[in-house]
Motif scaffolding. Sequence first.
Motif, PDB file in Angstrom:
ATOM      1  N   ILE A 161       1.039  -1.047  -0.130  1.00  0.00           N
ATOM      2  CA  ILE A 161       0.106   0.088  -0.165  1.00  0.00           C
ATOM      3  C   ILE A 161       1.230   1.538  -0.073  1.00  0.00           C
ATOM      4  O   ILE A 161       1.964   1.657   1.152  1.00  0.00           O
ATOM      5  CB  ILE A 161      -1.307   0.483   1.413  1.00  0.00           C
ATOM      6  N   LEU A 163       0.826   4.571   0.932  1.00  0.00           N
ATOM      7  CA  LEU A 163       0.034   5.600   1.219  1.00  0.00           C
ATOM      8  C   LEU A 163       0.082   7.066   1.437  1.00  0.00           C
ATOM      9  O   LEU A 163       1.176   7.891   1.873  1.00  0.00           O
ATOM     10  CB  LEU A 163      -0.055   4.872   3.595  1.00  0.00           C
ATOM     11  N   PRO A 165      -0.474  11.069   1.760  1.00  0.00           N
ATOM     12  CA  PRO A 165      -0.834  11.396   2.692  1.00  0.00           C
ATOM     13  C   PRO A 165      -2.069  12.721   1.911  1.00  0.00           C
ATOM     14  O   PRO A 165      -2.651  14.109   2.565  1.00  0.00           O
ATOM     15  CB  PRO A 165      -0.204  12.793   3.024  1.00  0.00           C
ATOM     16  N   SER A 188       5.315  -6.202   6.882  1.00  0.00           N
ATOM     17  CA  SER A 188       6.743  -7.042   6.390  1.00  0.00           C
ATOM     18  C   SER A 188       7.608  -5.010   6.190  1.00  0.00           C
ATOM     19  O   SER A 188       8.754  -5.154   6.635  1.00  0.00           O
ATOM     20  CB  SER A 188       6.799  -7.797   5.798  1.00  0.00           C
ATOM     21  N   ASP A 189       7.760  -4.284   6.230  1.00  0.00           N
ATOM     22  CA  ASP A 189       8.374  -3.357   5.643  1.00  0.00           C
ATOM     23  C   ASP A 189       7.647  -1.664   5.622  1.00  0.00           C
ATOM     24  O   ASP A 189       6.036  -1.804   5.134  1.00  0.00           O
ATOM     25  CB  ASP A 189       9.185  -3.949   4.491  1.00  0.00           C
ATOM     26  N   ALA A 190       8.401  -0.803   6.184  1.00  0.00           N
ATOM     27  CA  ALA A 190       7.758   0.587   5.720  1.00  0.00           C
ATOM     28  C   ALA A 190       9.084   1.339   5.057  1.00  0.00           C
ATOM     29  O   ALA A 190       9.820   1.246   5.486  1.00  0.00           O
ATOM     30  CB  ALA A 190       7.438   1.027   7.311  1.00  0.00           C
ATOM     31  N   HIS A 192       9.618   5.224   3.956  1.00  0.00           N
ATOM     32  CA  HIS A 192       9.155   6.416   3.595  1.00  0.00           C
ATOM     33  C   HIS A 192       9.754   7.708   2.733  1.00  0.00           C
ATOM     34  O   HIS A 192      10.741   7.559   2.955  1.00  0.00           O
ATOM     35  CB  HIS A 192       8.573   7.110   5.396  1.00  0.00           C
ATOM     36  N   SER A 193       9.289   8.243   1.930  1.00  0.00           N
ATOM     37  CA  SER A 193       9.692   9.249   1.375  1.00  0.00           C
ATOM     38  C   SER A 193       8.735  10.859   2.461  1.00  0.00           C
ATOM     39  O   SER A 193       7.270  10.333   2.707  1.00  0.00           O
ATOM     40  CB  SER A 193       9.402   9.263  -0.001  1.00  0.00           C
ATOM     41  N   PRO A 194       9.566  11.735   1.468  1.00  0.00           N
ATOM     42  CA  PRO A 194       8.414  13.131   1.669  1.00  0.00           C
ATOM     43  C   PRO A 194       7.083  12.859   1.409  1.00  0.00           C
ATOM     44  O   PRO A 194       6.135  14.322   1.785  1.00  0.00           O
ATOM     45  CB  PRO A 194       9.319  13.985   1.093  1.00  0.00           C
ATOM     46  N   THR A 197       4.357   7.147   1.950  1.00  0.00           N
ATOM     47  CA  THR A 197       5.431   6.175   3.130  1.00  0.00           C
ATOM     48  C   THR A 197       4.740   4.437   2.001  1.00  0.00           C
ATOM     49  O   THR A 197       3.373   4.311   2.246  1.00  0.00           O
ATOM     50  CB  THR A 197       4.648   5.980   4.096  1.00  0.00           C
ATOM     51  N   LEU A 199       3.987   0.593   2.615  1.00  0.00           N
ATOM     52  CA  LEU A 199       3.908  -0.373   3.188  1.00  0.00           C
ATOM     53  C   LEU A 199       3.532  -1.829   2.750  1.00  0.00           C
ATOM     54  O   LEU A 199       2.824  -2.221   1.135  1.00  0.00           O
ATOM     55  CB  LEU A 199       2.376  -0.011   4.303  1.00  0.00           C
TER      56      LEU A 199
END
Lengths: 206, 206
Positions: A161, A163, A165, A188-190, A192-194, A197, A199
């Motif tokens: 996913i 995600l 914002p 199992s993992d995330a 993140h970027s500006p 995210t 997932l």
Amino acid sequence: MTKVFFSVAMSLDGFVGPVDPDREKWMEQWMKLQGWQGEQKFFRENLHIGEGGETGVDNDVVKETFERTGVTIMGKRMFDGGETGWPEEAPFHTPVFVVTHRERELWERPGGTTFYFVNDGIESALKQARDVADGRDIRIGGGGQTLIQYLNAGLVDEFTITLVPVLLGEGIRLFERLDTDRIDLVGSDARHSPRVTHLKYTVGSG
Amino acid sequence: MTKVFFSVAMSLDGFVGPVDPDREKWMEQWMKLQGWQGEQKFFRENLHIGEGGETGVDNDVVKETFERTGVTIMGKRMFDGGETGWPEEAPFHTPVFVVTHRERELWERPGGTTFYFVNDGIESALKQARDVADGRDIRIGGGGQTLIQYLNAGLVDEFTITLVPVLLGEGIRLFERLDTDRIDLVGSDARHSPRVTHLKYTVGSG
């Protein structure tokens, strides 16, 4: 081993696609969800929509998702939308199995995408996809209803996913009509970027 | 500077609380959402529910959330649920403002928690909270409806969603009845553990 997965962008309030009947409003909602992807270097190159673009986590995810995919399976609605929307060189560059009631000869596009039309259901499409996956993974492309069908049938190994914002307020929900008691997830993992995210979830059976 | 925030656990399908009328089923759903927290060392110590517990990302988040909070604001429903549920030493250890129509004298608990009952709305509660925040942040504690009211009023600076890899299928949705056009979000941080993912969002105004 070949894995069956899907990868979708979802708004923080749970929508994977807009429903607004007004075309302009629809596009605005769609851009809120998918805009991050259009900025990525790999995505732009793959669709021939322009030079440049960002590199970084988001670009890595787009590229990895493309590269792991040996076959895509999609529903009729996604195909019908894309048939007129994709460029002549459709962006898959692999076999694509379309689950539909409509009988039709295979449709070959320049650049290595060939669409096959499967009339006997999702399990048959998956079986045919396995035969040509060639060691890579099988992506359930969408739309939302097709993802849910594969999830409920216990045929998905993992999913991502992205995600975003944003709050859409309305749209197509991914997690609806789900047989929730049958689905066990492990986050199992995330990454993140500006912008977003990413997932990753592994699916077991409850 | 004092920030106004909230922090909730949400299922991957968007629910922050169960609704099942069956008590056993309700508890089962609640544990799916909140179980990760009960395992954390800081949470266990704070509630005096046992030695030990995990340390790591999840414990850090629980501890940081507690330590930054100088005041909590909550709605009537959350207070009514907690009044009988919290131990005598309520777990806040700060002033708590309860937004309610019911007039009542302040209620002091051992351990530093004092409940004040505010009868003239969410903005008044926030103003009173600012006066005693003492340089720390103001947490909107819940329930869901109170969070939405503060969000819609443009009074929340940031929030954390602890995304739990479960599908509840039904429950109380966080992002509903939201004035989505007025809310701009930036995904400012993500911290992942084997149990959950803590997502932090900064709120602007659209």
